[in-house]
Design a protein around this motif. Structure first.
Motif, PDB file in Angstrom:
ATOM      1  N   PHE A 379      23.274  71.563  -4.729  1.00 12.57           N
ATOM      2  CA  PHE A 379      21.940  71.537  -5.346  1.00 12.57           C
ATOM      3  C   PHE A 379      22.001  72.025  -6.798  1.00 12.57           C
ATOM      4  N   ASP A 380      20.903  71.769  -7.566  1.00  5.31           N
ATOM      5  CA  ASP A 380      20.792  72.383  -8.899  1.00  5.31           C
ATOM      6  C   ASP A 380      20.735  73.899  -8.722  1.00  5.31           C
ATOM      7  N   ILE A 381      19.849  74.302  -7.794  1.00 14.17           N
ATOM      8  CA  ILE A 381      19.834  75.705  -7.387  1.00 14.17           C
ATOM      9  C   ILE A 381      19.917  75.712  -5.864  1.00 14.17           C
ATOM     10  N   GLY A 382      20.967  76.292  -5.342  1.00 15.48           N
ATOM     11  CA  GLY A 382      21.149  76.331  -3.884  1.00 15.48           C
ATOM     12  C   GLY A 382      21.123  77.782  -3.424  1.00 15.48           C
ATOM     13  N   ILE A 383      20.224  78.080  -2.493  1.00 15.31           N
ATOM     14  CA  ILE A 383      20.150  79.456  -1.980  1.00 15.31           C
ATOM     15  C   ILE A 383      20.688  79.441  -0.565  1.00 15.31           C
ATOM     16  N   TYR A 384      21.679  80.280  -0.281  1.00 13.91           N
ATOM     17  CA  TYR A 384      22.158  80.324   1.098  1.00 13.91           C
ATOM     18  C   TYR A 384      22.150  81.741   1.627  1.00 13.91           C
TER      19      TYR A 384
END
Ligand SMILES: CC(=O)N[C@H]1[C@@H](OP(=O)(O)O)O[C@H](CO)[C@@H](O)[C@@H]1O
Ligand SMILES: [Mg+2]
Length: 556
Positions: A379-384
């Protein structure tokens, strides 16, 4: 590999005979086990890391000696790739092979074969390998570190550098920074945290700022390295009132009745916390400080806590990031920026519903951060986040450079004080603050704290974003946990044959019931997870599934 190299490996490996009957696997997060049995493993991983460095053009590789949330008598070792991420999964089979080689001769022949296949050139004058070694506070760490040094040193021309007692995320951060040509010492790490935290504090809208007086945060340091490092960091932070307990300096035992894993799995108070703390905002780190959970004590009469786990931290982060992206609108080349979140099967069902209601793209990965990290990077911004509190926010290089140029553009147009400019600055500061290499409890605490101040929220207000479905996790000790084989999503058991049908018929007895089993990659147990509409139902479903595991696999 020439004769001198072969002789060097044979000679050093004589020092580390492999104990009888150990069968090791690189697992969810490196090799782990009883520290007394691990010297040969750590020595061999030292060799592997030197080869990894050579393979990647002498880039710096990291080796972390820790067993995270395991008991203090255990230890372990994991490799940080030059990117700061986990060791490439392509090298895991080689790690397993050499860790289990039964004699120096077998070890050397495996290495020789691998070196030829990978075309690794050893001993060339201009190219030497560099491996940075870190360890947590376990008493066995020092001697294991020496074994790793000997392993690295037995690959000709390789250098091992002991960088001391560190959290796992500090080591990953430092390795990543070093390979990017950035400042990479521990004090650079602290300086980076405190300056980006300061920047986010300065960007809090003044109305938000007034809403919440800065109340104290109580931190449970798991009697490990995280408690000590957060103490070191505290001096350079303003706008944050921290009280740190369980630093390990006051006689407590690492991970015993304390720490993020204990609090998340048992949902009870860690040692050192009690009725005097009712209602206070509390955070718990794990043994190597790559996990973080929050909690508060709802009432004096019980030792139960109200847990805000990785899912809730993820939700808070997602909300904040989404708010900033909304301010920016849709102007990234006319497209909406791609914000995505990654969870595992252990994520509470209510959190997934909540994130989807926010309109977010939610994807699932197998347990273990290496799997989540990979998906978040798409993703452009990936939160996991794993429910247990291990997670971070990844910004793609292209999105970050878009943000930075946008920041400059807005300044050039005289819109430095605009809402848009502030939103861009917040995103850039989040990217600097939050560890881009791995989940990091220290940077995670700072981001949670600044977002709560930004929103003007108490921990109780944050907690009601959604209500967790009651859940229960149980560990079952069995003679052979590898008898459990799951589907790639880990939500169904393919083996032992028939167990999944039996689990399904238990699940069907409970409204909103969900349950699955999988073999742990870090402990010698089969894990059972169950969720249902009441706590009693979740407990009962978990117990019946645990009984099934025992009857299909036998108890040990
Ligand atoms: C249910 C659970 O919490 N599993 C943990 C645990 O792995 P297991 O393979 O489940 O033992 O340790 C891993 C490393 O810390 C972490 O990534 C993972 O989430
Ligand atoms: Mg950990």
């Amino acid at each position: 590999m020439d004769e001198i190299q072969i002789a060097s490996l044979l000679k050093s490996s004589e020092l580390f005979p492999i104990p009888q009957s150990v069968k090791l696997s690189y697992g969810t997060a490196g090799f782990r086990g009883d520290a007394k049995l691990l010297e040969s493993t750590v020595y061999r991983v030292g060799i592997l890391s030197a080869l990894r460095s050579l393979k990647l053009g002498s880039a710096t590789v990291g080796l972390m000696i820790t067993a995270s949330h395991n008991k203090v008598s255990d230890n372990g070792i994991k490799v940080s790739d030059p990117s700061g991420g986990m060791l490439s999964q392509e090298w895991e089979p080689f790690a397993d092979q050499i860790a289990n080689a039964s004699s120096p001769q077998e070890l050397v022949s495996l290495i020789r074969e691998f070196v030829e296949k990978e075309e690794i050139r050893i001993g060339e004058k201009k190219k030497s390998a560099e491996v940075w070694l870190g360890r947590d506070t376990r008493p066995s760490g020092e001697s294991l570190l020496r074994a790793a040094e000997i392993g690295v040193g037995s690959v000709l021309g390789s250098v091992a550098i002991d960088i001391g007692v560190l959290t796992t995320p500090q080591l990953h951060w430092m390795v990543r920074a070093k390979n990017k040509g950035l400042k990479a010492t521990e004090s650079d790490y602290f300086e980076n945290l405190s300056s980006s935290f300061r920047c986010l504090i300065d960007l809090i809208p003044s109305s938000g700022n007034d809403k919440l007086e800065i109340s104290k945060l109580l931190v449970d340091g798991a009697n490990g390295v995280g408690g000590q490092k957060i103490e070191d960091l505290r001096g350079s932070l303003s706008n944050l009132d921290l009280e740190i307990r369980n630093t390990g300096r006051d006689g407590g035992v690492l991970n015993e009745g304390v720490g993020a894993d204990f609090v998340q799995k048992e949902k009870v108070l860690p040692l050192g916390f009690g009725s005097k703390d009712v209602g206070m905002r509390c955070a718990s780190l794990d043994g190597d400080a790559d996990r973080l959970v929050y909690f508060y004590i709802p009432s004096e009469s019980s030792d139960k806590v109200e847990l805000l786990d990785g899912d809730k931290i993820l939700s808070l982060f997602a909300l904040f990031i989404k708010e900033q992206l909304n301010i920016l609108g849709d102007d990234k080349e006319g497209k909406q920026s791609r914000l995505g979140v990654v969870q595992t099967a252990y994520a509470n069902g209510a959190s997934t519903d909540y994130l989807r209601q926010l309109g977010l793209d939610v994807v699932f990965a197998k347990t273990g951060v290496k799997h989540l990290h990979e998906k978040a990077a798409e993703f452009d911004i990936g939160i996991y986040f794993e429910a247990n509190g291990h997670g971070t926010i990844l910004f793609s290089e292209s999105f970050l450079s878009w943000l930075v140029s946008k920041q400059k553009d807005l300044m050039a147009k005289g819109q430095g004080g605009s809402e848009e400019h502030k939103a861009v600055c917040r995103l850039v500061a989040v990217c600097n603050l939050i560890n881009q290499a791995v989940g990091d409890a220290l940077s995670g605490v700072l981001l949670v704290e600044v977002i709560l101040q930004h929103m003007g929220w108490s921990i109780q207000k944050w907690n009601v974003l959604y209500k967790d479905l009651p859940s229960r996790q149980i560990k079952v000790e069995v003679p052979d946990r590898t008898a459990v084989v799951t589907t790639s999503e880990e939500t169904e058991a393919l083996r032992p044959l028939g167990i999944q049908d039996a689990i399904n018929s238990e699940i069907n007895k409970y409204p909103r019931g969900r349950a699955f089993i999988r073999p742990s990659g870090t402990e010698d147990v089969v894990r059972v997870y169950a969720e249902a509409s009441t706590q009693e139902a979740a407990d009962s479903l978990a117990n019946s599934v645990a009984q099934l595991v025992k009857s299909f696999l036998g108890s040990s």
